[in-house]
Design an enzyme around this catalytic site. Structure first.
Site, PDB file in Angstrom:
ATOM      1  N   SER A 113       0.838  -1.194   0.000  1.00 51.24           N
ATOM      2  CA  SER A 113       0.000   0.000   0.000  1.00 51.24           C
ATOM      3  C   SER A 113       0.881   1.256   0.000  1.00 51.24           C
ATOM      4  CB  SER A 113      -0.967  -0.058   1.188  1.00 51.24           C
ATOM      5  OG  SER A 113      -1.986   0.907   1.054  1.00 51.24           O
ATOM      6  N   ASP A 253      -9.109  -5.395  -5.229  1.00 51.89           N
ATOM      7  CA  ASP A 253      -8.280  -4.419  -4.523  1.00 51.89           C
ATOM      8  C   ASP A 253      -8.807  -2.998  -4.701  1.00 51.89           C
ATOM      9  OD1 ASP A 253      -6.002  -3.125  -3.360  1.00 51.89           O
ATOM     10  OD2 ASP A 253      -4.689  -4.669  -4.200  1.00 51.89           O
ATOM     11  N   HIS A 280      -7.201  -5.826  -1.017  1.00 51.51           N
ATOM     12  CA  HIS A 280      -6.014  -5.025  -0.726  1.00 51.51           C
ATOM     13  C   HIS A 280      -5.003  -5.757   0.148  1.00 51.51           C
ATOM     14  CE1 HIS A 280      -3.949  -1.221  -0.809  1.00 51.51           C
ATOM     15  NE2 HIS A 280      -3.976  -1.079   0.504  1.00 51.51           N
TER      16      HIS A 280
END
EC number: 3.4.11.5
Length: 318
Positions: A113, A253, A280
């Site tokens: 991320s 995601d 994610h």
């Protein structure tokens, strides 16, 4: 699997502050296996939710290094620091300081991320310590991220969208109705494991207890980005990356294909992989499959140096 690796922790001076580091060494180390440094997301979410990536230590015979970035977790907290203190360059400097302090000549770097965004920032600077980059569930720009979040919000049930819009307009983001509506988005696109994995909850709890970095740079949640990172982009610098690079994401995601497409098209020789059925937090949803994909990539580049010459792109999308 029984975890046989040994874990040590320490504080590394970073100017007048301290970076907390967790070093996981395998029971049976491989001499040719370079260490893996893991960058957590947020910014400000601490290492807890990506800690299970440390199982790569015994699975591949390599040392795995986690650390809490400045401002969160076990590192120095700075709740009174001004907004302009929290910049990508600060965290690039922290990484470089850590590598130097640990005496690491060459490492693999994995970022999840925000950690992948930071990994890209490190990559475009061509840090000589990098043997490879793994950019996981990350956008190449926050405007692309915000556009993707808006599109995903449009797919939520009408009553959920209405609650989000109403409370964002009123500024009542701590209202239980808003929190519940936000959870619908998270359950679809952030982590599809129920109940919430304890490691993930640990990172959330510490961020909520000390939200300075996350709220300053990102905003109140994953899809309402009003922080200082709102205009961030690395797209126009990606051609500077000369390190073997893997880009991965989940099918559902919040980092949709549009957000990471610049990595796939602008980094020479890049490898991409999409995990079917995941969102994610692939590393929590499909941990063994995720680690196997990462381990395969790392093993190919343990001996990679700056003689690396990409010879085209490899697409493992599935």
């Amino acid at each position: 699997m029984t975890l046989m690796s040994s874990v040590t922790t320490r504080l590394i001076p970073f100017g007048e502050y301290s970076t907390w580091v967790r070093i996981e060494k395998p029971d049976a180390p491989r001499e040719d296996a370079l260490p893996l440094v893991v960058l957590h997301g947020g910014p400000g979410m601490a290492h807890n939710y990506v800690r299970n990536i440390g199982l790569i230590a015994d699975e591949t015979g390599r040392t795995v290094i986690h650390y809490d970035q400045l401002g969160c977790g076990n590192s120095t907290h700075l709740p009174d620091a001004p907004a302009d203190f929290w910049t990508p360059q600060l965290f690039v400097d922290e990484f470089e300081n850590l590598v130097d302090a640990l005496g690491l000549d060459q490492v693999h770097l994995l970022g999840q991320s925000w950690g992948g965004m930071l990994a890209a920032e490190i990559g475009v600077r061509r840090n000589p310590a990098l043997a490879s980059l793994s950019i996981c569930n990350s956008p190449a720009s926050m405007p692309l991220w915000s556009q993707a979040a808006s599109a995903l919000r449009d797919e939520l049930p009408p009553e959920v969208q209405s609650a989000l819009d109403r409370h964002e307009a009123a500024g009542t983001l701590d209202d239980p109705e808003y929190v519940a509506a936000s959870a619908v988005f998270y359950e679809r696109h952030v982590c599809r494991v129920t109940p919430t994995p304890p490691d993930f909850q640990e990172s959330v709890d510490q961020m909520e207890a000390e939200p300075t970095v996350y709220h300053t740079m990102n905003g109140p949640n994953e899809f309402h980005v009003v922080g200082t990172l709102g205009s961030w982009t690395v797209v126009d610098r990606l051609d500077r990356i000369d390190t073997p690079t893997l880009v991965v994401a989940g099918e559902f995601d919040e980092a949709t294909p549009a957000t990471w497409e610049p990595f796939a098209t602008r980094i020479a020789g890049v490898t991409t992989h999409v995990f079917a059925g995941a969102s994610h937090c692939v590393h929590l949803e499909q941990p063994e499959i995720f680690r196997a994909e990462i381990a395969h990539f790392l093993s190919k580049h343990d001996l990679s140096t700056h003689d690396y010459s990409p010879s085209g792109r490899r697409d493992l999308t599935s």
